[in-house]
Design an enzyme around this catalytic site. Structure first.
Site, PDB file in Angstrom:
ATOM      1  N   TYR A  55       0.828  -1.208   0.000  1.00 14.87           N
ATOM      2  CA  TYR A  55       0.000   0.000   0.000  1.00 14.87           C
ATOM      3  C   TYR A  55       0.867   1.266   0.000  1.00 14.87           C
ATOM      4  O   TYR A  55       1.883   1.345   0.684  1.00 14.87           O
ATOM      5  CB  TYR A  55      -0.930   0.024   1.205  1.00 14.87           C
ATOM      6  CG  TYR A  55      -2.095  -0.947   1.122  1.00 14.87           C
ATOM      7  CD1 TYR A  55      -2.403  -1.603  -0.072  1.00 14.87           C
ATOM      8  CD2 TYR A  55      -2.898  -1.197   2.225  1.00 14.87           C
ATOM      9  CE1 TYR A  55      -3.470  -2.476  -0.150  1.00 14.87           C
ATOM     10  CE2 TYR A  55      -3.974  -2.069   2.154  1.00 14.87           C
ATOM     11  CZ  TYR A  55      -4.261  -2.711   0.972  1.00 14.87           C
ATOM     12  OH  TYR A  55      -5.319  -3.581   0.898  1.00 14.87           O
ATOM     13  N   SER A 158      -6.820 -13.503   1.410  1.00 14.61           N
ATOM     14  CA  SER A 158      -7.602 -12.433   0.801  1.00 14.61           C
ATOM     15  C   SER A 158      -7.873 -12.797  -0.650  1.00 14.61           C
ATOM     16  O   SER A 158      -6.961 -13.236  -1.363  1.00 14.61           O
ATOM     17  CB  SER A 158      -6.840 -11.108   0.894  1.00 14.61           C
ATOM     18  OG  SER A 158      -7.600 -10.036   0.387  1.00 14.61           O
ATOM     19  N   ASN A 159      -9.132 -12.660  -1.058  1.00 16.40           N
ATOM     20  CA  ASN A 159      -9.543 -12.893  -2.445  1.00 16.40           C
ATOM     21  C   ASN A 159      -9.403 -14.353  -2.875  1.00 16.40           C
ATOM     22  O   ASN A 159      -9.301 -14.649  -4.068  1.00 16.40           O
ATOM     23  CB  ASN A 159      -8.738 -11.985  -3.398  1.00 16.40           C
ATOM     24  CG  ASN A 159      -8.835 -10.528  -3.031  1.00 16.40           C
ATOM     25  OD1 ASN A 159      -9.918  -9.949  -3.043  1.00 16.40           O
ATOM     26  ND2 ASN A 159      -7.715  -9.910  -2.671  1.00 16.40           N
ATOM     27  N   LEU A 212     -17.893   0.478  -0.867  1.00 11.89           N
ATOM     28  CA  LEU A 212     -18.570   1.569  -1.572  1.00 11.89           C
ATOM     29  C   LEU A 212     -18.253   1.570  -3.061  1.00 11.89           C
ATOM     30  O   LEU A 212     -18.455   2.565  -3.750  1.00 11.89           O
ATOM     31  CB  LEU A 212     -18.187   2.914  -0.949  1.00 11.89           C
ATOM     32  CG  LEU A 212     -18.411   3.033   0.564  1.00 11.89           C
ATOM     33  CD1 LEU A 212     -17.994   4.409   1.054  1.00 11.89           C
ATOM     34  CD2 LEU A 212     -19.865   2.751   0.931  1.00 11.89           C
ATOM     35  N   GLY A 215     -16.191   4.226  -4.546  1.00  9.32           N
ATOM     36  CA  GLY A 215     -16.866   5.513  -4.684  1.00  9.32           C
ATOM     37  C   GLY A 215     -17.739   5.623  -5.918  1.00  9.32           C
ATOM     38  O   GLY A 215     -18.481   6.597  -6.079  1.00  9.32           O
ATOM     39  N   SER A 263     -11.993   5.859   4.291  1.00  9.21           N
ATOM     40  CA  SER A 263     -11.936   7.324   4.300  1.00  9.21           C
ATOM     41  C   SER A 263     -10.959   7.840   5.352  1.00  9.21           C
ATOM     42  O   SER A 263     -10.876   7.308   6.461  1.00  9.21           O
ATOM     43  CB  SER A 263     -13.328   7.904   4.584  1.00  9.21           C
ATOM     44  OG  SER A 263     -13.265   9.312   4.700  1.00  9.21           O
TER      45      SER A 263
END
Length: 298
Positions: A55, A158-159, A212, A215, A263
């Protein structure tokens, strides 16, 4: 304030929602501002934080670690989650993006994370993506080494598909405690492909990323029907905003996912935390499903 929940049999206690730090480098916070942000989401009951080695171009863990050095008492109030297994071209030695899950890399990545975070243990380490060259025995060996040395308390993936999850689990003497997967009203395949069924079967709570839709559900014209339906349900439930309803929709799945919040604005985080107290009726839940997909149930 929502209480922490056990995410798997003999697994750790995590907050019902997770603070995701993959965009940390975009938030432009000083280390002191980050300390304040962490303290604020802790006050809202969000104690679990999600990271990955890659990241922020391999920078987010180190930046977060600066805040922990500035305020060392925060470490004992947090559950640190991080991931490894993706090699990106942000590292100059990588000519192309690829996956890497050999034992040496997993151990090296975990030890790097410990150094960046300025801590002597990780609460949870995940393999970030399925690797077609993954040797399950080798991954299991790395996990056991890190566990026995006290460097990592729990492990997950993950995934992963159900088959990939079962393969790795078959090689381990302890339980994988989560599968971090993409779940949102605009990304619903995992609701019916067996991934969440496996989690429910094993009483393992998944972690949900991109809740989300990055976005897109707030900006894309194709999701206007979804926004309209969420606005109606917001009036019916007295929710503060439609984001709360999306998190509540995910949390209502019987596998009981832990949504990851992305966020860096503390007011949005505080409102998101309240989603743990929102209950949708079955018809409200399916109205959101239909508005997102554009069609009714068969």
């Amino acid at each position: 304030m929502p209480e922490r929940v056990q995410i798997a049999p003999q697994g750790p206690l995590f907050s019902p929602l997770v603070m995701g730090y993959w965009r940390l480098m975009e938030w432009g916070m000083t280390s002191q501002q980050l300390v304040e942000f962490i303290e604020q989401h802790l006050e809202s009951g969000i104690s679990t934080v999600d990271h990955a080695d890659i990241y922020g171009g391999y920078q987010c863990e180190a930046e977060f670690g600066k805040a922990l050095r500035l305020q060392p008492s925060l470490r004992q109030r947090l559950e640190l989650v991080t991931k490894c297994g993706i090699a990106t071209t942000a590292d100059p030695q990588h000519a192309l993006g690829h996956y890497i899950t050999d034992a040496a890399h997993i151990i090296h990545s975990a030890e790097n994370s410990l150094r960046y975070f300025n801590t002597d243990y990780l609460d949870l380490l995940l393999i970030h993506r399925p690797d077609p060259l993954m040797d399950a025995d080798e991954v299991a060996g790395a996990f056991q080494h890190l566990h026995q040395s006290g460097k990592v308390k729990y492990f997950g993936v993950s995934n992963f598909t159900p088959a990939q999850y079962s393969l790795l689990q078959s090689r381990l003497p302890f339980t994988l405690v989560t599968n971090q997967v993409e779940i949102s009203p605009v990304h619903q395949p995992l609701l019916l492909d067996g991934t969440l069924d496996q989690c429910q079967q094993m009483r393992v709570r998944p972690m949900a990323w991109s809740c989300l839709g990055g976005g897109s559900m707030f900006t894309s014209p194709e999701y206007q029907p979804l926004r309209d339906e969420l606005a109606l349900i917001q009036q019916e439930t007295a929710a503060d905003n439609i984001e709360q309803l999306i998190y509540a929709w995910i949390m209502q799945l019987p596998s009981k996912p832990l949504p990851i919040i992305g966020s860096g604005k503390i007011e949005r985080v505080r409102l998101a935390a309240k989603a743990a107290h929102i209950s949708l009726s079955r018809q409200q839940w399916f109205r959101i499903r239909k508005a997102a997909l554009g069609y009714d149930v068969p």
